[in-house]
Structure formats: structure tokens, C-alpha cells
Design an enzyme around this catalytic site. Structure first.
Site, mmCIF file in Angstrom:
data_model
loop_
_atom_site.group_PDB
_atom_site.id
_atom_site.type_symbol
_atom_site.label_atom_id
_atom_site.label_comp_id
_atom_site.label_asym_id
_atom_site.label_seq_id
_atom_site.Cartn_x
_atom_site.Cartn_y
_atom_site.Cartn_z
ATOM 1 N N ALA A 53 0.844 -1.202 0.000
ATOM 2 C CA ALA A 53 0.000 0.000 0.000
ATOM 3 C C ALA A 53 0.877 1.249 0.000
ATOM 4 C CB ALA A 53 -0.923 0.003 1.212
ATOM 5 N N ARG A 65 3.088 18.329 1.908
ATOM 6 C CA ARG A 65 3.400 18.572 0.502
ATOM 7 C C ARG A 65 3.848 20.009 0.273
ATOM 8 N NH1 ARG A 65 -1.688 14.699 -1.263
ATOM 9 N NH2 ARG A 65 -0.501 12.770 -0.998
ATOM 10 N N GLY A 80 29.061 20.261 -16.763
ATOM 11 C CA GLY A 80 29.740 19.363 -17.715
ATOM 12 C C GLY A 80 30.336 18.161 -16.996
ATOM 13 N N GLY A 81 31.547 17.787 -17.390
ATOM 14 C CA GLY A 81 32.202 16.616 -16.793
ATOM 15 C C GLY A 81 32.289 16.718 -15.285
ATOM 16 N N GLU A 135 5.776 11.496 -0.151
ATOM 17 C CA GLU A 135 4.600 12.314 0.212
ATOM 18 C C GLU A 135 3.643 12.470 -0.973
ATOM 19 O OE1 GLU A 135 5.037 15.418 3.078
ATOM 20 O OE2 GLU A 135 6.811 14.500 3.961
ATOM 21 N N GLY A 136 3.568 11.408 -1.775
ATOM 22 C CA GLY A 136 2.675 11.383 -2.937
ATOM 23 C C GLY A 136 3.447 11.632 -4.213
HETATM 24 N N1 COS Z 1 -8.265 16.356 3.632
HETATM 25 C C1 COS Z 1 -9.240 15.820 4.405
HETATM 26 N N2 COS Z 1 -9.889 14.676 4.063
HETATM 27 C C2 COS Z 1 -9.530 14.082 2.903
HETATM 28 C C3 COS Z 1 -8.541 14.605 2.057
HETATM 29 C C4 COS Z 1 -7.905 15.792 2.459
HETATM 30 N N3 COS Z 1 -6.946 16.339 1.721
HETATM 31 N N4 COS Z 1 -8.415 13.800 0.988
HETATM 32 C C5 COS Z 1 -9.297 12.805 1.142
HETATM 33 N N5 COS Z 1 -9.988 12.979 2.310
HETATM 34 C C6 COS Z 1 -11.052 12.133 2.838
HETATM 35 C C7 COS Z 1 -12.173 12.085 1.834
HETATM 36 O O1 COS Z 1 -13.075 13.167 2.022
HETATM 37 C C8 COS Z 1 -12.795 10.746 2.121
HETATM 38 O O2 COS Z 1 -13.652 10.842 3.242
HETATM 39 P P1 COS Z 1 -15.245 10.601 3.085
HETATM 40 O O3 COS Z 1 -15.362 9.208 2.554
HETATM 41 O O4 COS Z 1 -15.750 10.779 4.481
HETATM 42 O O5 COS Z 1 -15.689 11.627 2.118
HETATM 43 C C9 COS Z 1 -11.635 9.881 2.542
HETATM 44 O O6 COS Z 1 -10.613 10.783 2.953
HETATM 45 C C10 COS Z 1 -11.149 9.009 1.407
HETATM 46 O O7 COS Z 1 -10.754 9.824 0.327
HETATM 47 P P2 COS Z 1 -10.679 9.304 -1.177
HETATM 48 O O8 COS Z 1 -11.972 8.612 -1.505
HETATM 49 O O9 COS Z 1 -10.232 10.418 -2.034
HETATM 50 O O10 COS Z 1 -9.551 8.167 -1.039
HETATM 51 P P3 COS Z 1 -8.809 7.298 -2.122
HETATM 52 O O11 COS Z 1 -8.607 5.968 -1.571
HETATM 53 O O12 COS Z 1 -9.520 7.413 -3.432
HETATM 54 O O13 COS Z 1 -7.330 7.927 -2.216
HETATM 55 C C11 COS Z 1 -5.493 9.385 -2.696
HETATM 56 C C12 COS Z 1 -7.003 9.193 -2.366
HETATM 57 C C13 COS Z 1 -5.034 8.624 -3.900
HETATM 58 C C14 COS Z 1 -5.401 10.868 -2.939
HETATM 59 C C15 COS Z 1 -4.683 8.999 -1.440
HETATM 60 O O14 COS Z 1 -4.669 7.590 -1.267
HETATM 61 C C16 COS Z 1 -3.254 9.474 -1.487
HETATM 62 O O15 COS Z 1 -2.979 10.640 -1.202
HETATM 63 N N6 COS Z 1 -2.317 8.587 -1.810
HETATM 64 C C17 COS Z 1 -0.897 8.869 -1.742
HETATM 65 C C18 COS Z 1 -0.421 8.573 -0.370
HETATM 66 C C19 COS Z 1 0.921 9.185 -0.157
HETATM 67 O O16 COS Z 1 1.146 10.363 -0.339
HETATM 68 N N7 COS Z 1 1.843 8.346 0.246
HETATM 69 C C20 COS Z 1 3.179 8.803 0.464
HETATM 70 C C21 COS Z 1 3.725 8.147 1.653
HETATM 71 S S1 COS Z 1 3.413 8.972 3.073
HETATM 72 S S2 COS Z 1 5.090 9.983 3.308
#
Ligand code: COS
Length: 383
Positions: free
Chosen positions: A129, A244, A340-341, A364-365
Site C-alpha cells: 500500500a 506537501r 559538464g564533466g 509524500e505522494g
Molecule cells: N483532507 C481531508 N480529508 C480528505 C482529504 C484531504 N486532503 N483527501 C481525502 N480525504 C477524505 C475524503 O473526504 C474521504 O472521506 P469521506 O469518505 O468521508 O468523504 C476519505 O478521505 C477518502 O478519500 P478518497 O476517496 O479520495 O480516497 P482514495 O482511496 O480514493 O485515495 C489518494 C485518495 C489517492 C489521494 C490517497 O490515497 C493518497 O494521497 N495517496 C498517496 C499517499 C501518499 O502520499 N503516500 C506517500 C507516503 S506517506 S510519506
């Protein structure tokens, strides 16, 4: 503003001086030894840098986002390992606690995080994950008096040094997505918590990551962040919005640093009887880099100010991370080209920044996750 402008200016100047006089001379050694000298950690703690964004009532400097990114603009002008040392305490390692922790949890940990006595880590990513953070499998099974954690977290920054982990785990196995996730504050040394070997990385030597492994790790009920189950994913997303922006500021800083190095080199280095800075093809690289770094700096400052006005900056923070991390990749690539080099030779330092910068587009994404966040939010805003 949390600090009066004179205090803030003084702090920025002392961080800039510290970077120039103490950290830059150590860049090569830190990369070589893969270790930040303990006296540097002490000096960083004395300057209060572990607690930039931790509220004053808990011993931090209580900086606004704008103030924090301004510090990152300075601290990022050297090897990113130095910034990484304080990065988790100010960012992903403490913000969950600051945003959603109970009063008692804040009292227990924030003062020691602010002083640097305790290092914190953010344990979200798992072997299966990464970008799909909501699919995490680490489980937190409720038992009498608490929970039992099982699972593995991967690539956890500062984990080898951490005294406190914010761990994201599934409390509700019937909810496979975000809703079943909760956040926990887990102390190092808890039986059942162990660490993998330190990862060998492409760059950012001196900053360490490793696996964090939970095997029947019992934690008390009050380790649940904010005392509420099912809120963990939302906490993680809020923390990352902020993180971020901070990373974007570090990208700007590294870009400005290597532009400065490139400019100095181009002015000194002579070919065909004149400094290479006189050649328009070299000038084009310098100008493109300067323009892009300036654009990123403006984006970061503008978004930080919006965050301080309590606006929702999820989309703009993702825009900043996407643009700034891709920008520094291009800038550091041009820096190698201008050198360069010499730019390819290990001792020169530029190739080290080239490798260090690569991480910014991933952690962080990833850039692709930022694109998804931006576009999804655009579509959502229409409905
Ligand atoms: N602030 C507050 N709540 C947020 C939010 C934000 N920025 N982004 C999402 N949420 C909430 C949503 O509102 C949703 O809640 P509800 O179901 O109550 O509405 C819930 O979180 C799930 O959000 P979402 O459906 O968008 O989740 P997904 O599984 O589709 O994933 C991404 C969203 C892809 C954006 C997320 O998994 C992500 O950021 N992945 C990257 C993770 C990352 O950065 N990893 C790096 C390692 S950590 S250093």
C-alpha cells in the site's frame, strides 16, 4: 504571523548562516558517512528547529505555514538530510497529533518533539500500500484495554531514530477502504514493535528509512489518536496536504542552491576563451532554471498564506508539490549539464543533488498522485 517580523528575520538570518557556515562544509562528510554528526543535531535542537510548527504552549515556535516555508527556503539550501532530521517532527510525524490529538496526547509528546528529545515518524506506507494508501493492511484488533497491531510499514523516514510513531492501521476489517483506518501513537520500545535494517538508497544519505514491523504489538486504548476510530485516513490526508507544501519549499530551496552553484561555475569556467556564462545556450539554461524556481517559490508562498487563512489548500498544495518537485528535477539536471564533466564527478556535489532530488517526485505522494488529487478536486468542485 506567529513571530514578530524582527524575530522572524533574525531566525531566517541565523538559519541561513548556520547552513552556510556549519552545514555546507559537512555535506560531503554526511554523504560519505551516511550520518549527521551528533553535535549538529544538538545545534539544530538549540536553534529550536525541531519545533518550528509545534504550538508555543507545547514548547515550539508556533510558526504559521508561511513562516515555516520561509525557514524551509533557507534550510533546504544544503543536503536534504539535514532538513529531513527535523522534517518529521515539524511535519508528518507531529501534525496528526497537533491536528487531531487529544489534549492529553499533545501534553505527553509535543514538548519532547519540539525540543528534539524525541523524534517522530509517520507510518502509513506498506509493502502493498503505497499510492493506494487506503488499502493498507496493518490491523489494529481491539482487545481488553487496547489494541493489538500486526503488519509491516515500509520506507518509514527517521524510523531508525524515532521514539514515537504515528501508525495507520485498520480497526474495522469489514471496511476495506479509508473508513476502516485509525491512527495510533506508538512508542518505540513497545514489545512487538521491531525495525528492519536501514534501507540503502539512491540519495539523501544521512537520512534514514527502514521497515517498522508489528507482531502482536499490544498498545493501550489511549494510543488511539484523538480517541476516535475511523478517522485515521482523513488525518493522514490532512497531514500530507501540509507536508506537501513543506516539501515544495524544500524543492525551491534546493533549486535555488544549485542555480547559485551553476551560476558561479559558469562565471568562472572558461571555454573558447571566455566564461561559459557568456554563451547564450548556457544562459538559456540558467534563465529557465531561475524562472521555474521563482514560479515555484511564488506558488508555495501563495498557498502557504491561503493555508494560514484557513482556506482548503488540498488542490493547490498538490499543484505546488507537482510543479516544485518536477521543477527541481529539471533544474538539477541543467545544473549537471552546466557543470559538464565536473557535474558528473562524485566529489563535486552536483551529482549528489541530482540523486537527492529524485526522491521529491516520489515521497509524500508521487507526481501522478498529485495529478490525481488536482484533477479529482477540479471535477468535484464542479458538482
Ligand atoms: N483532507 C481531508 N480529508 C480528505 C482529504 C484531504 N486532503 N483527501 C481525502 N480525504 C477524505 C475524503 O473526504 C474521504 O472521506 P469521506 O469518505 O468521508 O468523504 C476519505 O478521505 C477518502 O478519500 P478518497 O476517496 O479520495 O480516497 P482514495 O482511496 O480514493 O485515495 C489518494 C485518495 C489517492 C489521494 C490517497 O490515497 C493518497 O494521497 N495517496 C498517496 C499517499 C501518499 O502520499 N503516500 C506517500 C507516503 S506517506 S510519506
Amino acid at each position: 504571523m506567529a513571530l514578530d517580523s524582527e524575530t522572524m528575520q533574525g531566525l531566517l538570518e541565523s538559519v541561513a548562516r548556520f547552513v552556510r557556515e556549519r552545514l555546507r562544509p559537512l555535506e560531503h562528510q554526511v554523504a560519505q558517512d551516511d550520518r549527521i554528526p551528533p553535535e549538529i543535531r544538538r545545534e539544530i535542537a538549540e536553534m529550536g528547529l525541531f519545533g518550528l510548527s509545534i504550538p508555543e504552549e507545547y514548547g515550539g515556535l508556533g510558526m504559521t505555514m508561511e513562516e515555516e516555508v520561509r525557514v524551509a527556503f533557507e534550510l533546504g539550501k544544503t543536503s536534504p538530510a539535514f532538513r529531513s532530521l527535523i522534517g518529521t517532527n515539524n511535519g508528518i510525524g507531529s501534525q496528526g497529533l497537533i491536528m487531531d490529538g487529544t489534549q492529553e496526547q499533545k501534553q505527553r509528546y509535543l514538548p519532547r518533539l519540539a525540543s528534539g528529545e524525541l523524534i517522530s515518524s509517520f507510518a502509513l506506507t506498506e509493502p502493498e500500500a503505497g499510492s493506494d494508501a487506503a488499502s493498507l493492511k496493518t490491523s489494529a484488533r481491539p482487545v481488553e484495554g487496547g489494541y493489538v497491531l500486526n503488519g509491516t510499514k515500509r520506507f518509514i523516514t527517521n524510523a531508525p531514530h524515532a521514539g514515537l510513531f504515528t501508525v495507520f492501521a485498520r480497526t474495522d476489517p469489514s471496511q476495506p477502504g479509508a473508513k476502516g483506518v485509525s491512527a495510533f501513537l506508538v512508542e518505540a520500545g513497545t514489545p512487538g514493535l521491531s525495525l528492519g535494517p536501514i534501507d540503502r538508497k539512491m540519495g539523501q544519505s544521512g537520512s534514514h528509512t527502514c521497515d517498522v514491523i508489528f507482531e502482536d504489538c499490544h498498545i493501550p486504548s489511549d494510543a488511539l489518536l484523538g480517541g476516535r476510530e475511523g478517522q485515521g485516513f482523513r488525518t493522514a490526508m490532512k497531514v500530507l496536504d501540509r507536508g506537501r507544501l513543506h516539501i515544495s519549499a524544500v524543492c525551491v530551496a534546493m533549486a535555488e542552491r544549485v542555480i547559485d552553484d551553476s551560476l558561479r561555475y559558469a562565471v568562472e569556467r572558461k571555454q573558447f576563451g571566455q566564461p561559459i556564462a557568456e554563451f547564450q545556450l548556457v544562459q538559456a539554461m540558467l534563465a529557465d532554471s531561475r524562472t521555474e524556481a521563482y514560479a515555484a517559490r511564488c506558488m508555495v508562498l501563495e498557498t502557504a498564506r491561503a493555508k494560514d487563512r484557513a482556506e482548503d489548500v488540498a488542490t493547490d498544495a498538490a499543484c505546488c508539490k507537482l510543479f516544485a518537485s518536477e521543477m527541481v528535477g529539471r533544474v538539477v539536471d541543467r545544473a549537471v549539464q552546466i557543470h559538464g564533466g565536473a557535474g558528473y564527478i562524485a566529489d563535486h556535489g552536483i551529482e549528489r543533488f541530482y540523486r537527492d532530488a529524485r526522491l521529491f517526485r516520489i515521497y509524500e505522494g508521487t507526481s501522478q498522485i498529485q495529478q490525481i488529487v488536482i484533477a479529482r478536486n477540479m471535477v468535484k468542485a464542479l458538482s
